[in-house]
Every structure is written in structure tokens, then in C-alpha cells.
Design an enzyme around this catalytic site. Structure first.
Site, PDB file in Angstrom:
ATOM      1  N   GLY A   1     -33.563 -37.074  14.478  1.00 51.43           N
ATOM      2  CA  GLY A   1     -32.700 -36.739  13.335  1.00 51.43           C
ATOM      3  C   GLY A   1     -33.112 -37.536  12.109  1.00 51.43           C
TER       4      GLY A   1
ATOM      5  N   ALA B   1     -42.512 -48.164   1.938  1.00 47.08           N
ATOM      6  CA  ALA B   1     -42.819 -49.577   2.189  1.00 47.08           C
ATOM      7  C   ALA B   1     -43.996 -49.727   3.154  1.00 47.08           C
ATOM      8  CB  ALA B   1     -41.577 -50.274   2.744  1.00 47.08           C
TER       9      ALA B   1
ATOM     10  N   ARG C   1     -38.253 -32.322  16.624  1.00 44.55           N
ATOM     11  CA  ARG C   1     -38.166 -32.759  18.016  1.00 44.55           C
ATOM     12  C   ARG C   1     -39.288 -32.022  18.745  1.00 44.55           C
ATOM     13  NH1 ARG C   1     -33.066 -35.539  17.775  1.00 44.55           N
ATOM     14  NH2 ARG C   1     -31.779 -34.543  16.215  1.00 44.55           N
TER      15      ARG C   1
ATOM     16  N   ASP D   1     -33.418 -43.618  19.317  1.00 45.57           N
ATOM     17  CA  ASP D   1     -33.829 -44.117  20.636  1.00 45.57           C
ATOM     18  C   ASP D   1     -34.787 -43.161  21.357  1.00 45.57           C
ATOM     19  OD1 ASP D   1     -31.804 -42.308  21.105  1.00 45.57           O
ATOM     20  OD2 ASP D   1     -30.948 -43.428  22.782  1.00 45.57           O
TER      21      ASP D   1
ATOM     22  N   THR E   1     -31.817 -44.111  12.185  1.00 51.44           N
ATOM     23  CA  THR E   1     -30.769 -43.235  12.721  1.00 51.44           C
ATOM     24  C   THR E   1     -29.442 -43.605  12.072  1.00 51.44           C
ATOM     25  OG1 THR E   1     -29.462 -42.696  14.681  1.00 51.44           O
ATOM     26  CG2 THR E   1     -30.615 -44.781  14.761  1.00 51.44           C
TER      27      THR E   1
ATOM     28  N   ASP F   1     -26.677 -43.293  13.537  1.00 55.16           N
ATOM     29  CA  ASP F   1     -25.713 -43.631  14.598  1.00 55.16           C
ATOM     30  C   ASP F   1     -25.540 -45.128  14.850  1.00 55.16           C
ATOM     31  OD1 ASP F   1     -25.591 -40.903  14.946  1.00 55.16           O
ATOM     32  OD2 ASP F   1     -27.015 -40.878  16.614  1.00 55.16           O
TER      33      ASP F   1
ATOM     34  N   ASP G   1     -27.058 -46.882  16.970  1.00 57.34           N
ATOM     35  CA  ASP G   1     -26.926 -47.080  18.418  1.00 57.34           C
ATOM     36  C   ASP G   1     -28.148 -47.745  19.050  1.00 57.34           C
ATOM     37  OD1 ASP G   1     -28.598 -44.933  18.017  1.00 57.34           O
ATOM     38  OD2 ASP G   1     -27.676 -43.634  19.513  1.00 57.34           O
TER      39      ASP G   1
ATOM     40  N   GLY H   1     -22.394 -39.843  15.755  1.00 63.43           N
ATOM     41  CA  GLY H   1     -22.498 -41.106  16.469  1.00 63.43           C
ATOM     42  C   GLY H   1     -23.001 -40.925  17.890  1.00 63.43           C
ATOM     43  N   ARG H   2     -23.072 -39.669  18.286  1.00 63.44           N
ATOM     44  CA  ARG H   2     -23.491 -39.335  19.648  1.00 63.44           C
ATOM     45  C   ARG H   2     -22.648 -40.120  20.645  1.00 63.44           C
ATOM     46  NH1 ARG H   2     -29.740 -38.599  20.510  1.00 63.44           N
ATOM     47  NH2 ARG H   2     -29.594 -40.730  19.790  1.00 63.44           N
TER      48      ARG H   2
HETATM   49  P1  ATP Z   1     -31.476 -39.316  16.733  1.00 62.58           P
HETATM   50  O1  ATP Z   1     -30.880 -40.641  17.148  1.00 62.58           O
HETATM   51  O2  ATP Z   1     -31.284 -39.087  15.295  1.00 62.58           O
HETATM   52  O3  ATP Z   1     -31.072 -38.156  17.580  1.00 62.58           O
HETATM   53  P2  ATP Z   1     -33.876 -39.619  18.296  1.00 62.58           P
HETATM   54  O4  ATP Z   1     -35.143 -40.280  17.956  1.00 62.58           O
HETATM   55  O5  ATP Z   1     -33.042 -40.268  19.350  1.00 62.58           O
HETATM   56  O6  ATP Z   1     -33.068 -39.454  16.938  1.00 62.58           O
HETATM   57  P3  ATP Z   1     -34.543 -37.433  20.075  1.00 62.58           P
HETATM   58  O7  ATP Z   1     -34.404 -35.959  19.857  1.00 62.58           O
HETATM   59  O8  ATP Z   1     -33.826 -38.035  21.221  1.00 62.58           O
HETATM   60  O9  ATP Z   1     -34.134 -38.107  18.682  1.00 62.58           O
HETATM   61  O10 ATP Z   1     -36.106 -37.758  20.238  1.00 62.58           O
HETATM   62  C1  ATP Z   1     -37.044 -37.353  19.275  1.00 62.58           C
HETATM   63  C2  ATP Z   1     -38.355 -37.022  19.944  1.00 62.58           C
HETATM   64  O11 ATP Z   1     -38.876 -38.154  20.631  1.00 62.58           O
HETATM   65  C3  ATP Z   1     -38.300 -35.931  21.019  1.00 62.58           C
HETATM   66  O12 ATP Z   1     -38.270 -34.641  20.476  1.00 62.58           O
HETATM   67  C4  ATP Z   1     -39.580 -36.203  21.777  1.00 62.58           C
HETATM   68  O13 ATP Z   1     -40.693 -35.672  21.108  1.00 62.58           O
HETATM   69  C5  ATP Z   1     -39.661 -37.730  21.726  1.00 62.58           C
HETATM   70  N1  ATP Z   1     -39.140 -38.263  22.993  1.00 62.58           N
HETATM   71  C6  ATP Z   1     -37.851 -38.479  23.331  1.00 62.58           C
HETATM   72  N2  ATP Z   1     -37.740 -38.915  24.601  1.00 62.58           N
HETATM   73  C7  ATP Z   1     -39.010 -38.931  25.103  1.00 62.58           C
HETATM   74  C8  ATP Z   1     -39.604 -39.246  26.367  1.00 62.58           C
HETATM   75  N3  ATP Z   1     -38.862 -39.657  27.398  1.00 62.58           N
HETATM   76  N4  ATP Z   1     -40.943 -39.149  26.476  1.00 62.58           N
HETATM   77  C9  ATP Z   1     -41.715 -38.770  25.451  1.00 62.58           C
HETATM   78  N5  ATP Z   1     -41.217 -38.429  24.247  1.00 62.58           N
HETATM   79  C10 ATP Z   1     -39.901 -38.513  24.071  1.00 62.58           C
END
Ligand code: ATP
Length: 326
Positions: free
Chosen positions: A14, A25, A75, A106, A129, A131, A133, A174-175
Site C-alpha cells: 500500500g 532522500a 502487489r 511488513d 505504511t 498502519d 504496525d 490499520g489492518r
Molecule cells: P501494507 O502494509 O500497506 O499492506 P505491505 O508491504 O504489507 O503493505 P503486502 O501486500 O502484504 O503489502 O506485500 C507487498 C508485496 O510484498 C506482495 O505483493 C509480494 O510481492 C511481497 N511479499 C509479501 N509477502 C511475501 C513473501 N512471503 N514472500 C515473497 N514476497 C512477499
């Protein structure tokens, strides 16, 4: 250890306000230190699909104030597979990228950790993020901006809520974390925050209505963290309809509005400091860490710690909401 000559940057998951300040930066600190910079479009998807462009200082002009991310984000299910990550690695080699800065939540940092381990790549993550978190950092890039957007929106809802004597449930993002709901409630003078961290321990709705809720108030606003555990604002309103039909309740879901807009000064400063630190850490031989902030000092948090899913929330703040809403 191989000397780093070229850094790739990507934003993933996100988007959050302040990601652009971080991109700026990273880019400028890398160039200042004589490195080449590659902007990777659309997160891991762009790394796999070879959407990679040269970044010069001009590419990041006038973006410090812009919300979203100029690198776009996505994603990528493919990156979760070995074959996907192989393609990503091939493209890194093709572009001679020898270190990565990943800005995301994360999930993104989990992907970074796996990729770095598989191909022995120096990777530094930045917590991007809304959130808040991620473990090991007091705050994340975008959290303060999202909180301010919530305050802006809830202040407006309060005007209409008090004209109609209604109970408003406002759902915030906030998930599985209640930071936005809890601190949003304090900042807006809301009557309560319903957060996932305590959802299995306490029936927060019953507690609110039967213990703390003053019926002579002419409006009540309750911030609800979106989450399966809380049932979200809709879940709360349905329960009120059934269990407390004497209340006229309404639901507002703030949704993606919370991600948008110009970053606050705090987020711009945090992102700028963290972006600079990411490059300096890489040059210093650091890898597989997230840059965090602890008591206003930048810190290095190993990925393994940052992506633990149990960042604790200050439960004392629930008491603050309760006391201040009598
Ligand atoms: P937000 O907190 O805003 O949702 P995020 O980084 O947690 O952001 P995710 O959709 O969970 O968002 O992860 C983003 C991308 O990271 C995924 O689409 C995938 O490409 C990669 N990713 C997540 N988990 C894994 C994993 N276990 N192995 C490899 N790639 C991963």
C-alpha cells in the site's frame, strides 16, 4: 564484501504519504556518495517485468510534498514464487544493481528478507505504511499523515453528528493494528476506540454502552479499526441495531482517503532522515535491516524483528480516551 556501485529503489504494497520524500532522500544521498541509482517501477512487479529506469537528481525534484509514490506500487504474487524472484534477480544483474532499498509494509519487508537471503543481496528496508504496525520503530512513514487525515474527517463528522444526536461509528484503517483508531480517538475527542488488540478479551461495544456511555451527550463518535476481529464499523452498527435499538447509529468508512494527500512535516522529515540513513547503512556494510526510529534516534532493526506481527500498543491510551470522554 563487494563495493556497492548502484542502488535500486522500489515502493511496494500500500502507498503511504511520505514515500516520495523517502525516494528523494535515497536517490540524492546515493548520488551524493557517487553511486548510480535505478528507480524500479511498481514494486517487485516492475523488478520482475524489467520496468527499471535511471534516476538522476532531477527525477526527484519537487516530490517531497507529493502524496503517493512516483515509482508507483503494486502487489506481486509472482514475487512470492522462486521463479518470480529468479526473474527479479536476473533483472538486477542486467541493470548492475548491487543493493536494494525497499519501502513498504511488513509484506514488502518479508519479501525483501526472503530475496536477500536467497541471492545474498544487501537490502535495507524503510517502514512505509500508514498502519504503524512494524515492530522496532516508534512510527512509520505515512502514519502521521493518515492520522491527520482522520482528524480532518472526524472533525467534520462531529459537526453533523452533534446536530442529529447520533452515534457515529467511523472505520479507520490499520489492518490488525489499532494505532490509527486509538490515537485518532484521542486527537478528535472521540468517545471510544474499538481496536483489534483487545477484541478477544473485552466486548468493547458492551463496555462502551453499558459502562461509560453518557446518554445526555448530544453526539458520540467511536473510531473502529478495520479488522475481522472487531467486525469493523458495519459490524458494530449491526450489533447496535439488534442489541441497543434505542440508539440511532450511522457508519462512515474513511477508506482510501486515509492514504492520500500531502505528507505532514513530520512524515517528510522522518522519510528524509530514514532515506539518507538507508544509503549510509548500505555503504557501511549493513544489510537485511529496516531503518526505524526510537525516541527520535534512527535505529537499525533486523528484518526478523521488524516483521514480527505483535507490535504492542500502549493500552494506557484506552484509559486516556475513557477518562477524557466522560
Ligand atoms: P501494507 O502494509 O500497506 O499492506 P505491505 O508491504 O504489507 O503493505 P503486502 O501486500 O502484504 O503489502 O506485500 C507487498 C508485496 O510484498 C506482495 O505483493 C509480494 O510481492 C511481497 N511479499 C509479501 N509477502 C511475501 C513473501 N512471503 N514472500 C515473497 N514476497 C512477499
Amino acid at each position: 564484501m563487494k563495493r556497492i556501485k548502484c542502488v535500486g529503489i522500489l515502493t511496494s504494497g500500500g502507498d503511504s504519504p511520505g514515500m516520495n520524500a523517502a525516494i528523494r532522500a535515497v536517490t540524492r544521498t546515493a548520488i551524493y556518495n557517487g553511486l548510480r541509482v535505478k528507480g524500479i517501477m511498481r514494486g517487485y512487479k516492475g523488478l520482475i517485468d524489467d520496468e527499471i529506469v535511471d534516476f538522476k537528481t532531477g527525477n526527484v525534484s519537487n516530490i517531497v510534498k507529493q502524496g503517493g509514490t512516483i515509482l508507483k506500487t503494486a502487489r506481486s504474487r509472482e514475487f512470492e514464487t522462486k521463479e518470480g524472484r529468479r526473474k527479479a534477480w536476473d533483472n538486477m544483474q542486467k541493470h548492475k544493481i548491487d543493493a536494494l532499498v525497499v519501502i513498504g509494509g511488513d509484506g514488502s519487508l518479508t519479501g525483501a528478507r526472503i530475496f536477500a537471503a536467497e541471492y545474498d543481496i544487501p537490502v535495507v528496508g524503510l517502514p512505509g505504511t500508514i498502519d504503524n504496525d512494524l515492530y522496532g520503530t516508534d512510527t512509520t512513514i505515512g502514519y502521521d499523515s493518515a492520522l491527520n487525515t482522520i482528524v480532518w474527517a472526524v472533525d467534520r463528522l462531529r459537526d453533523t453528528a452533534s446536530s442529529h444526536e447520533r452515534l457515529f461509528f467511523v472505520e479507520v484503517m490499520g489492518r490488525n493494528a489499532g494505532f490509527l483508531a486509538l490515537n485518532g480517538a484521542i486527537a478528535t475527542g472521540a468517545e471510544a476506540a474499538i481496536i483489534p488488540e483487545i477484541a478477544t478479551e473485552v466486548d468493547q461495544l458492551t463496555e462502551l454502552i453499558e459502562n461509560g456511555f453518557r446518554k445526555d451527550k448530544n453526539s458520540s463518535i467511536v473510531l473502529v479499526a478495520e479488522s475481522e476481529t472487531t467486525g469493523g464499523a458495519m459490524g458494530m452498527a449491526e450489533r447496535v441495531k439488534k442489541e441497543y435499538p434505542q440508539f440511532d447509529s450511522r457508519v462512515t468508512i474513511l477508506g482510501h482517503i486515509q492514504r492520500g494527500g500531502s505528507p505532514t512535516a513530520s512524515d517528510r522529515i522522518l522519510a528524509s532522515r530514514m532515506g539518507q540513513q538507508a544509503v549510509e547503512a548500505l555503504l557501511d556494510g549493513q544489510r537485511n535491516i529496516m531503518i526505524g526510529v526510537d525516541d527520535d534516534q534512527l535505529v537499525h532493526v533486523p528484518f526478523s524483528q521488524a516483521i514480527r506481527d505483535d507490535k504492542p500498543i500502549d493500552r494506557g491510551l484506552l484509559q486516556t480516551v475513557k477518562i477524557l470522554s466522560i
